[in-house]
Design a protein around this motif. Sequence first.
Motif, mmCIF file in Angstrom:
data_model
loop_
_atom_site.group_PDB
_atom_site.id
_atom_site.type_symbol
_atom_site.label_atom_id
_atom_site.label_comp_id
_atom_site.label_asym_id
_atom_site.label_seq_id
_atom_site.Cartn_x
_atom_site.Cartn_y
_atom_site.Cartn_z
ATOM 1 N N VAL A 1 17.827 -41.328 -194.713
ATOM 2 C CA VAL A 1 18.609 -42.555 -194.860
ATOM 3 C C VAL A 1 19.557 -42.391 -196.039
ATOM 4 O O VAL A 1 19.138 -42.061 -197.158
ATOM 5 C CB VAL A 1 17.692 -43.777 -195.082
ATOM 6 N N ALA B 1 12.562 -44.811 -197.740
ATOM 7 C CA ALA B 1 13.471 -45.859 -197.268
ATOM 8 C C ALA B 1 12.752 -47.184 -197.047
ATOM 9 O O ALA B 1 13.356 -48.262 -197.190
ATOM 10 C CB ALA B 1 14.158 -45.408 -195.986
ATOM 11 N N ARG C 1 23.210 -47.512 -196.770
ATOM 12 C CA ARG C 1 22.221 -48.568 -196.492
ATOM 13 C C ARG C 1 22.641 -49.847 -197.210
ATOM 14 O O ARG C 1 22.506 -50.948 -196.670
ATOM 15 C CB ARG C 1 20.845 -48.099 -196.960
ATOM 16 N N ARG C 2 23.146 -49.701 -198.428
ATOM 17 C CA ARG C 2 23.563 -50.864 -199.221
ATOM 18 C C ARG C 2 24.968 -51.335 -198.858
ATOM 19 O O ARG C 2 25.246 -52.531 -198.827
ATOM 20 C CB ARG C 2 23.497 -50.501 -200.709
ATOM 21 N N PRO D 1 27.249 -50.640 -195.866
ATOM 22 C CA PRO D 1 27.489 -49.986 -194.570
ATOM 23 C C PRO D 1 28.955 -49.863 -194.188
ATOM 24 O O PRO D 1 29.329 -48.908 -193.491
ATOM 25 C CB PRO D 1 26.738 -50.878 -193.580
#
Length: 257
Positions: free
Chosen positions: A186, A227, A191-192, A194
């Motif tokens: 990940v 993750a 993830r924070r 996108p």
Amino acid sequence: MRIATFNVNGVTGRLPLVLDWLAETQPDAVCLQELKAPDERFPAGAFEKAGYGAIWLGQKSWNGVALLARGTAPIETRRNLPGELASAQARYIEGAVSGVLVGCLYAPNGNPTGSEKYAAKLAWYERFMARADELLGSGQPVVLAGDYNIIPTDADVYVPDRWRDDALFQPALKQGFAAMIEAGWVDALRRRYPDETVYTFWKHWRNAFARDAGLRIDHLLLSPAAAQRFVDAGVDRDFRGREKPSDHGPVWVELKP
């Protein structure tokens, strides 16, 4: 638990900046790249005074990686990638910090494409991805953090067309990075953020930082077990704008304990 990575572009010359960053942000585990110092010149004493234990793999004038841990010393699990000689370029060190296995990497630049340097970069990535597969298969919380010298997508570079011929932006490397994500790693920053523009590197010329003409080449990849503990991630941009900065900004991920 905050895990950070910072290509310091010379650990002795940037030491005041790095110490300020540690004092102000207090990461729990830190990956440093491009030390540009042999083992005996690594400033372990200064980091110890700042509250950090360290393991490191230095190299005179070039490369070099280190792993720091706040309030303790990392438990070293590997230096250099499997299949590399002890005399290999200093590009990978790995250790356990508070129950998380952290791999610190400084991938080759590889320019120009078509050269021996580019071939060496591809070979290095074969070894790295083999190690990443081993770690992924362990099922343990793992963070692979550092300067990957890969721009994953067009969204990760200012004016992509100017970089099409650069070794950081070649299809084989982008596909390799995408394959790691598909396998289960990940990308913490994505993830924070996108969809947002987020960079980690700005050249020291043409006012690149002020114009935000940057690249995203510093990455933290999280195993599924890591993750699951994701809280937040970001770039400490302020330190790229300070006096005598590196051309990279520190990047971090925060995990639940």
